[in-house]
Design an enzyme around this catalytic site. Structure first.
Site, PDB file in Angstrom:
ATOM      1  CD1 TRP A 174      89.534  -8.928  65.317  1.00 29.67           C
ATOM      2  CD2 TRP A 174      89.437  -7.991  67.365  1.00 29.67           C
ATOM      3  NE1 TRP A 174      90.616  -8.351  65.615  1.00 29.67           N
ATOM      4  CE2 TRP A 174      90.489  -7.753  66.736  1.00 29.67           C
ATOM      5  CE3 TRP A 174      88.777  -7.545  68.585  1.00 29.67           C
ATOM      6  CZ2 TRP A 174      91.715  -7.041  67.636  1.00 29.67           C
ATOM      7  CZ3 TRP A 174      89.798  -6.758  69.400  1.00 29.67           C
ATOM      8  CH2 TRP A 174      91.268  -6.482  68.835  1.00 29.67           C
ATOM      9  CG  ASN A 175      87.435  -3.180  66.911  1.00 24.10           C
ATOM     10  OD1 ASN A 175      87.444  -3.405  65.832  1.00 24.10           O
ATOM     11  ND2 ASN A 175      87.930  -1.801  67.388  1.00 24.10           N
ATOM     12  N   PRO A 199      81.912 -10.908  58.626  1.00 27.61           N
ATOM     13  CG  PRO A 199      79.857 -11.517  59.974  1.00 27.61           C
ATOM     14  CD  PRO A 199      80.502 -11.873  58.626  1.00 27.61           C
ATOM     15  CG  ASP A 200      87.445 -11.411  63.284  1.00 24.89           C
ATOM     16  OD1 ASP A 200      87.444 -12.417  64.079  1.00 24.89           O
ATOM     17  OD2 ASP A 200      88.279 -11.085  62.883  1.00 24.89           O
ATOM     18  N   GLY A 249      89.907  -2.195  59.396  1.00 23.97           N
ATOM     19  CA  GLY A 249      91.190  -3.034  60.025  1.00 23.97           C
ATOM     20  C   GLY A 249      92.517  -2.362  60.019  1.00 23.97           C
ATOM     21  CB  SER A 250      95.846  -3.686  59.650  1.00 23.85           C
ATOM     22  OG  SER A 250      96.038  -4.618  58.550  1.00 23.85           O
ATOM     23  CD  GLU A 271      86.874   3.542  61.697  1.00 24.55           C
ATOM     24  OE1 GLU A 271      87.296   2.786  62.586  1.00 24.55           O
ATOM     25  OE2 GLU A 271      85.939   4.133  61.430  1.00 24.55           O
ATOM     26  CG  LEU A 272      92.552   1.860  56.970  1.00 25.39           C
ATOM     27  CD1 LEU A 272      93.596   2.262  55.844  1.00 25.39           C
ATOM     28  CD2 LEU A 272      91.965   0.435  56.565  1.00 25.39           C
ATOM     29  CB  CYS A 305      89.118   2.511  65.405  1.00 28.71           C
ATOM     30  SG  CYS A 305      88.855   0.779  64.704  1.00 28.71           S
ATOM     31  CD  GLU A 403      95.779   0.929  66.014  1.00 26.58           C
ATOM     32  OE1 GLU A 403      94.620   1.573  66.057  1.00 26.58           O
ATOM     33  OE2 GLU A 403      95.864   0.228  64.850  1.00 26.58           O
TER      34      GLU A 403
END
Length: 536
Positions: A174-175, A199-200, A249-250, A271-272, A305, A403
């Site tokens: 979502w970011n 998508p979110d 995401g996480s 990508e975390l 991120c 984070e």
């Protein structure tokens, strides 16, 4: 159901003035965009961070919906893969132009669904346009058959061939709802694949807007399938069927995705998380460093991120840097309007607000010093939080290593460059970092020692992010694989080597053992010595 939001003005208070302005509204085409989603389950009501009011009801996808999406994508992919790279590039170049022509509508959607300030939303539109143009221009060269050195010069003709992997499963967050969808989907399509995209749910319409533009640009609609739902529900269904998985995401969820993909022996690009450092060396220009830190720490309200959450300043400059940085932070304007006046917008959700608030409260309760910010601002927007600077953050505080993902930064001091590098590397993450120095050579030398996939010198994050010809990815717990650069396209392909041998064989004749094998060994030994002498 599509709900048009009412306008609302932000209120200003001392220290962090708000910007008056009305939030943007959903376009009239939003309901039609949602018709593209493969979903037959219960609906989820998305909420705008700008007002806390509803935007759209998003349906959810069950296993049968996901299966149907993959079936449709698989069928469409065969014809798409047969198209030339030049044809596929034409679609992306037309998309590039549509993005720039219709960017106002895209900016409204990004703001409405993610809550970020318009000046940060425009970065997403420009980023997607740059990536579309880059891969459209580069793909034909990257995907064409390539001659490779054979086992024996002249006698072995070897070629490397590239083929699409098939159907790529993409789970985007979502970011950065436009950029992080396009970063995976566009190169996957350019390489000849189809995509099933989740998508979110909170930012569904932004992703669907991009898809609608791509279809208008000439993309066959079935190539880009969209499913909906919470990641925990839909993500495993995608990973169970995809020929490749892309997840942003996480780190916790990324490990689960990687394990499921590994079980099926399909590639995964991840990508975390990050806890990104910024170093201000003792020869840095303070004005440049302060402005770079402001941008690196507070872009998109820290929900980036590669956002900076740790700032390390040389002893000689620490006090003056802190004074200037705090003063500059206190001038940043907060707002939820659809104009370019606000410096910061909103956090994306109540959950993000709770996390940020808890991190700051925990640090202050355990002895950290709050220099500016530190408060939610419901008078401006339901999830707005002031840009916040702390010192004295220690390892027993949650925000030291976890984070935060908000407009919160801790400032520390250091003595030597070696100490600064050690502090920057003292984390399980390795996504992004920044170094500010009066000497470009010194800054680059320190950057080379930092354990991160991308390091910016005299910039917060844009220098690497904008260099789309170079790869960008995480080290350590920050992920696997990289976006951008040649790798950003080639990761969506399978490679095949075809070698044709002429004349002298590479193996002895098995029907004449003994003497023939000894002769073959002598010939090969002579050939290797010759190749060594000629520098081959």
């Amino acid at each position: 159901m599509t709900t048009v939001l009412p306008g609302r003005a932000g209120a200003a208070t001392a220290g962090n003035p708000a910007v008056d302005g009305h939030p943007p509204a959903l376009p009239a085409t939003a309901a039609a965009m949602l018709d593209a989603v493969r979903a037959t389950g219960p609906t989820f009501t998305a909420v705008s961070p700008l007002t806390g009011g509803p935007t759209v009801d998003v349906p959810s996808s069950g296993p049968a919906d996901v299966a149907d999406a993959f079936a449709g994508a698989t069928e469409a992919q065969r014809a798409w893969a047969a198209r030339s790279p030049a044809h596929r590039a034409g679609v992306l170049l037309t998309l590039h132009d549509l993005l720039l022509d219709r960017q106002a509508e895209g900016l409204d959607l990004i703001q409405l669904e993610s809550g970020k300030a318009r000046r940060h939303a425009v970065e997403e539109v420009l980023d997607v346009a740059i990536n579309a143009r880059h891969y459209a221009r580069r793909a034909a060269r990257l995907l064409r058959p390539r001659r490779r050195a054979g086992a024996l010069p002249v006698l072995t003709r070897t070629r490397e061939l590239r083929f699409p992997v098939g159907v790529v499963g993409v789970v985007s967050p979502w970011n950065y709802p436009l950029s992080l969808a396009a970063a995976e989907v566009l190169p996957a399509l350019m390489a000849g694949n189809a995509v099933v995209h989740r998508p979110d749910p909170a930012t569904m319409v932004t992703a669907l807007w991009l898809r609608a533009l791509a279809v208008e640009a000439g993309l066959p609609p079935a190539l880009w399938q969209v499913v909906a739902g919470e990641g925990a529900d839909v993500g495993p269904e995608i990973t169970a069927r995809a020929d490749m998985v892309c997840f942003t995401g996480s780190t916790r969820v990324g490990r689960e995705v990687a394990a499921q993909a590994a079980h099926r022996l399909v590639p995964a690009a991840l990508e975390l998380g990050g806890k990104n450092p910024l170093l201000v060396l003792d020869d840095a220009d303070l004005d440049t460093a302060v402005e770079g830190a402001i941008r690196g720490c507070f872009a998109s309200a820290g929900q980036l991120c590669v956002s900076i959450e740790r700032v390390y300043v040389a002893d000689r400059l620490h006090d003056e840097f802190l004074r200037r940085f705090v003063a500059r932070t206190a001038t940043l304007r907060l707002g939820v309007g659809g104009d370019f006046d606000a410096d910061l917008g909103s956090l994306a959700s109540a959950r993000q607000l709770d996390t940020v608030t808890a991190h700051v409260a925990d640090a202050v309760a355990k002895g950290a010093t709050l220099h500016t910010g530190g408060r939610p601002r419901p008078d401006i927007g339901p999830y707005v939080f002031e840009p916040t600077v702390l010192t004295g953050v220690t390892p027993h505080m949650a925000m030291y290593a976890e984070e935060t993902f908000g407009p919160v930064v801790a400032v520390y001091r250091f003595g030597t460059d070696d100490e600064a590098v050690a502090l920057a590397n003292d984390t399980r993450y390795g996504l992004n970092a920044s170094v500010f120095s009066g000497s470009g050579a010194r800054g680059e030398a320190v950057a080379a020692r930092i354990e991160a996939g991308s390091v910016n010198v005299d910039d917060g994050y844009s220098a690497v992010w904008g260099s789309v010809d170079a790869p960008m990815g995480g080290w350590k717990d920050s992920g696997l694989g990289g976006r951008h650069g040649d790798e950003g396209l080639l990761r969506f392909t399978r490679v095949k080597t075809v070698a044709r041998q002429r004349g002298l064989g590479l193996t002895p004749a098995y029907h004449r053992p003994g003497v023939e094998t000894a002769a073959w060994a002598r010939r090969m030994t002579t050939a290797l010595r010759l190749l060594r002498r000629t520098g081959r």
